[in-house]
Design a protein around this motif. Structure first.
Motif, short mmCIF file in Angstrom:
data_model
loop_
_atom_site.label_atom_id
_atom_site.label_comp_id
_atom_site.label_asym_id
_atom_site.label_seq_id
_atom_site.Cartn_x
_atom_site.Cartn_y
_atom_site.Cartn_z
N ASN A 1 82.16 -22.14 -27.59
CA ASN A 1 82.15 -22.07 -28.91
C ASN A 1 82.88 -20.63 -29.10
OD1 ASN A 1 80.10 -20.33 -28.14
ND2 ASN A 1 78.52 -21.67 -29.25
N THR A 2 82.67 -20.19 -30.39
CA THR A 2 83.26 -18.99 -30.65
C THR A 2 82.43 -17.72 -29.89
OG1 THR A 2 81.89 -18.65 -32.44
CG2 THR A 2 84.07 -19.41 -32.85
N GLU A 3 81.37 -18.00 -29.63
CA GLU A 3 80.44 -16.84 -28.70
C GLU A 3 80.85 -16.89 -27.29
OE1 GLU A 3 76.41 -17.35 -29.35
OE2 GLU A 3 76.43 -16.46 -31.37
N SER A 4 81.15 -18.17 -26.57
CA SER A 4 81.87 -18.12 -25.34
C SER A 4 83.22 -17.49 -25.14
CB SER A 4 81.71 -19.54 -24.83
OG SER A 4 82.64 -20.25 -25.52
N THR A 5 83.87 -17.59 -26.29
CA THR A 5 85.05 -17.12 -26.45
C THR A 5 85.14 -15.55 -26.31
OG1 THR A 5 86.46 -18.91 -27.46
CG2 THR A 5 87.42 -16.69 -27.63
N LYS A 6 84.22 -15.22 -27.20
CA LYS A 6 84.08 -13.59 -27.14
C LYS A 6 83.63 -13.14 -25.75
CE LYS A 6 83.12 -13.41 -31.95
NZ LYS A 6 82.09 -12.98 -33.17
N LEU A 7 82.75 -13.84 -25.03
CA LEU A 7 82.54 -13.35 -23.73
C LEU A 7 83.41 -13.41 -22.77
CD1 LEU A 7 78.77 -14.89 -23.11
CD2 LEU A 7 79.40 -12.49 -22.99
N SER A 8 84.43 -14.36 -22.94
CA SER A 8 85.61 -14.57 -22.33
C SER A 8 86.32 -13.09 -22.23
CB SER A 8 86.41 -15.77 -22.47
OG SER A 8 87.81 -15.75 -21.98
N ASN A 9 86.52 -12.86 -23.68
CA ASN A 9 87.31 -11.70 -24.03
C ASN A 9 86.76 -10.29 -23.66
OD1 ASN A 9 89.09 -13.10 -25.38
ND2 ASN A 9 88.07 -12.87 -27.50
N GLU A 10 85.19 -10.25 -23.64
CA GLU A 10 84.60 -9.27 -22.82
C GLU A 10 84.83 -9.13 -21.33
OE1 GLU A 10 79.92 -7.68 -21.77
OE2 GLU A 10 80.50 -8.88 -23.38
N ILE A 11 84.89 -10.27 -20.67
CA ILE A 11 85.23 -10.43 -19.30
C ILE A 11 86.75 -9.58 -19.10
CG2 ILE A 11 86.03 -11.86 -17.32
CD1 ILE A 11 83.40 -13.51 -18.34
N ILE A 12 87.69 -10.17 -19.95
CA ILE A 12 89.20 -9.53 -19.73
C ILE A 12 89.07 -8.02 -19.97
CG2 ILE A 12 91.24 -9.57 -20.99
CD1 ILE A 12 90.81 -12.39 -21.79
N GLY A 13 88.25 -7.57 -21.04
CA GLY A 13 88.04 -6.08 -21.38
C GLY A 13 87.69 -5.48 -19.83
N ALA A 14 86.47 -5.98 -19.48
CA ALA A 14 85.87 -5.55 -18.25
C ALA A 14 86.86 -5.22 -16.96
CB ALA A 14 84.69 -6.05 -17.58
N PRO B 1 82.32 -2.81 -19.82
CA PRO B 1 81.06 -3.64 -20.50
C PRO B 1 80.27 -3.92 -19.19
CG PRO B 1 82.93 -5.08 -20.89
CD PRO B 1 83.30 -3.51 -20.17
N ASP B 2 78.88 -4.22 -19.25
CA ASP B 2 78.07 -4.94 -18.34
C ASP B 2 78.07 -6.32 -18.65
OD1 ASP B 2 76.20 -5.83 -16.52
OD2 ASP B 2 75.06 -4.10 -16.92
N SER C 1 72.66 -16.47 -30.00
CA SER C 1 73.46 -15.43 -30.19
C SER C 1 73.76 -14.41 -29.56
CB SER C 1 72.67 -14.77 -31.47
OG SER C 1 71.48 -14.22 -30.84
N LEU C 2 75.06 -13.85 -29.41
CA LEU C 2 75.25 -12.67 -28.65
C LEU C 2 74.82 -11.40 -28.85
CD1 LEU C 2 79.43 -13.54 -28.75
CD2 LEU C 2 77.91 -14.10 -26.82
N PRO C 3 74.67 -10.53 -27.51
CA PRO C 3 74.06 -9.51 -27.48
C PRO C 3 75.07 -8.50 -28.44
CG PRO C 3 74.89 -9.56 -25.52
CD PRO C 3 74.92 -11.02 -26.12
N SER C 4 74.42 -7.39 -29.25
CA SER C 4 75.44 -6.58 -30.10
C SER C 4 76.23 -6.00 -29.17
CB SER C 4 74.49 -5.84 -30.91
OG SER C 4 73.57 -4.80 -29.78
N SER C 5 75.95 -5.68 -28.00
CA SER C 5 77.00 -4.66 -27.32
C SER C 5 78.24 -5.75 -26.86
CB SER C 5 76.54 -4.63 -25.73
OG SER C 5 75.85 -5.84 -25.07
N THR C 6 78.20 -6.97 -26.87
CA THR C 6 79.32 -7.82 -26.81
C THR C 6 80.10 -7.89 -27.96
OG1 THR C 6 78.36 -9.33 -24.95
CG2 THR C 6 80.31 -10.15 -26.39
N VAL C 7 79.32 -7.98 -28.98
CA VAL C 7 80.09 -8.01 -30.56
C VAL C 7 80.80 -6.83 -30.54
CG1 VAL C 7 79.71 -8.29 -32.87
CG2 VAL C 7 78.49 -9.71 -31.09
N SER C 8 80.38 -5.72 -30.42
CA SER C 8 80.78 -4.51 -30.58
C SER C 8 82.07 -4.04 -29.80
CB SER C 8 79.74 -3.31 -30.71
OG SER C 8 79.07 -3.14 -29.51
#
Length: 226
Positions: free
Chosen positions: A77-90, A140-141, A156-163
């Protein structure tokens, strides 16, 4: 009175004629400074390429060691996509660690440069702003954030991922920018620098494309859908 008018008219004409000359000189000076700064930036990225590749691959190693299958059973879903983007960012920020001094030097060098062409000014300003915001982020961790998502039953995603993603994704830029239209202000030396920078950028782009495979391995290791 007539003589004064003649002198005023002559002075006005002289200023009108000299303005384009001054603008061209200013454009040439700004372009020379910019091309040197851009070349130094991409040359640093190219010099650090081996270290950067090892750094983004280390993200995969850490996930396999510290949090394998941490997202098992998670939805796509949109949350898994955001985590995918966090991985790219890492991966991006891990790879970019050795380039941070060059980024700071670039930002300092281009600050205050100005061209008579508005599109070049806007392109350089936007790029410098994105680069500054991107490299203002910390790596990010990923494991901690995926675990937090799982602990909440993936609700829900942690605020650290969202920000993080809110800043990272819209400001994700590669090293190096040659704005459209700047080539007409290049000197012979500047043209040579631009060509060399373009070759480095091409090699950096290829390395980024190869990183997609590592991203996929990280996603699989976590059991995370994009």
């Amino acid at each position: 009175m007539v003589r004064r008018r003649v002198l005023v008219a002559a002075a006005t004409a002289a200023l009108a004629l000299s303005a384009p000359v001054a603008a061209r000189a200013s454009d040439g000076s700004a372009t020379a400074s910019y091309l040197q700064a851009n070349y130094a930036l991409v040359a640093a990225g190219h010099a650090h390429l081996g270290t950067s590749i090892a750094a983004y691959r280390a993200v995969l190693t850490k996930v396999r060691r510290e949090c394998p299958h941490a997202a098992e059973g998670s939805p796509q879903n949109t949350e898994s996509t955001k985590l995918s983007n966090e991985i790219i960012g890492a991966m991006v920020l891990s790879a970019g660690k050795p380039d941070r001094p060059a980024v700071r030097s670039y930002l300092q060098a281009v600050r205050g440069l100005h061209w008579s062409t508005g599109s070049i000014n806007r392109a350089v300003t936007r790029y410098a702003s994105s680069l500054s915001k991107l490299y203002g982020l910390s790596v990010p961790d990923v494991c901690a954030d995926v675990r937090a998502w799982a602990a909440g039953a993936f609700k829900s995603l942690p605020s650290s991922t969202v920000s993080f993603v809110e800043v990272f994704y819209p400001n994700w830029v590669a090293l190096g920018l040659l704005p459209a239209g700047i080539s007409r202000f290049e000197s012979g030396q500047g043209r040579s620098l631009a060509h060399s920078a373009a070759r480095f950028e091409y090699q950096l782009t290829n390395a980024e494309a190869e990183a997609v495979e590592t991203w996929g391995e990280i996603m699989n290791a976590l059991d995370l859908w994009p």
